[in-house]
Motif scaffolding. Structure first.
Motif, PDB file in Angstrom:
ATOM      1  N   TYR A 174      13.617   8.639  -0.911  1.00  0.00           N
ATOM      2  CA  TYR A 174      14.071   7.067  -0.101  1.00  0.00           C
ATOM      3  C   TYR A 174      15.694   7.503   0.509  1.00  0.00           C
ATOM      4  CZ  TYR A 174      10.372   4.047  -2.539  1.00  0.00           C
ATOM      5  OH  TYR A 174       9.992   3.291  -2.696  1.00  0.00           O
TER       6      TYR A 174
ATOM      7  N   GLU B 113      17.607   3.076   3.013  1.00  0.00           N
ATOM      8  CA  GLU B 113      16.340   2.528   2.302  1.00  0.00           C
ATOM      9  C   GLU B 113      16.348   1.481   0.573  1.00  0.00           C
ATOM     10  OE1 GLU B 113      12.405   4.737   4.144  1.00  0.00           O
ATOM     11  OE2 GLU B 113      13.799   5.785   2.632  1.00  0.00           O
TER      12      GLU B 113
ATOM     13  N   LEU C  89      11.552  -0.895   5.332  1.00  0.00           N
ATOM     14  CA  LEU C  89      10.459  -0.189   4.506  1.00  0.00           C
ATOM     15  C   LEU C  89       9.034  -0.260   4.295  1.00  0.00           C
ATOM     16  CD1 LEU C  89      11.955  -1.808   1.139  1.00  0.00           C
ATOM     17  CD2 LEU C  89      12.183   0.783   2.127  1.00  0.00           C
TER      18      LEU C  89
ATOM     19  N   ARG D 280       6.377   6.609  -3.668  1.00  0.00           N
ATOM     20  CA  ARG D 280       7.320   6.138  -3.057  1.00  0.00           C
ATOM     21  C   ARG D 280       6.801   4.193  -3.707  1.00  0.00           C
ATOM     22  NH1 ARG D 280      10.756   6.701   1.733  1.00  0.00           N
ATOM     23  NH2 ARG D 280      10.190   4.953   2.107  1.00  0.00           N
TER      24      ARG D 280
END
Length: 166
Positions: free
Chosen positions: A129, A133, A46, A99
């Motif tokens: 995502y 993820e 990430l 995000r």
């Protein structure tokens, strides 16, 4: 619950509280839990901003002093000083990217209303995502929620000295 000013476990004189609890007290569990916690930092794919948005939101929810003070360092980069306040106000933040805002929202929902995670929210997550993820984010949030709360309830969060950031 600890007030952050006292510990609720017997720690031998001269022992580091975190090392004692996570390494010595329950040798069949503590080191494995510490390894999982370390893996979250060492193997994350990430981005730093969404990683820290989720981590800091859990730290705020848990009230873990150690976790609130920690900033993940990746190759000399950390999130800016203003980041903690923006994560706390993720709903209104115009400084967090999509995000990061979603990571903070996911962390909050995971911790406080996991039954309320509905199809609409999943779609918003999937727009930003991929599946890998999302699994990583979930495992990371679960780690921070659990281990931050353990540190907080025993008062370890106030007794610990921050190591050098990873």
């Amino acid at each position: 619950m600890s007030t952050g000013e006292e510990m609720f476990l017997e720690i031998p004189d001269g022992a580091d509280p975190i090392m004692h609890v996570w390494g010595s007290m329950v040798p069949g569990i503590g080191p494995a839990a510490a390894a999982f916690s370390g893996a979250v930092y060492e193997h994350s794919s990430l981005g730093l901003r969404e990683f820290e948005a989720a981590r800091l939101r859990i730290a705020q929810i848990n009230g873990c002093l150690f976790c609130l003070d920690w900033r993940t360092d990746r190759d000399g980069e950390t999130v800016p000083d203003w980041y903690l306040d923006e994560v706390a106000d993720w709903r209104n933040s115009d400084r967090l990217d999509d995000r990061s805002r979603l990571a903070a929202e996911f962390a909050e929902r995971f911790a406080e209303d996991h039954h309320g995670i509905d199809a609409g929210f999943w779609q918003r997550l999937r727009d930003e995502y991929n599946d890998e993820e999302l699994v990583e984010l979930s495992m990371s949030v679960g780690s921070w929620l659990t281990f931050g709360r353990i540190n907080r309830i025993f008062g370890l969060d106030a007794a610990c000295v921050l190591p050098h950031n990873r």
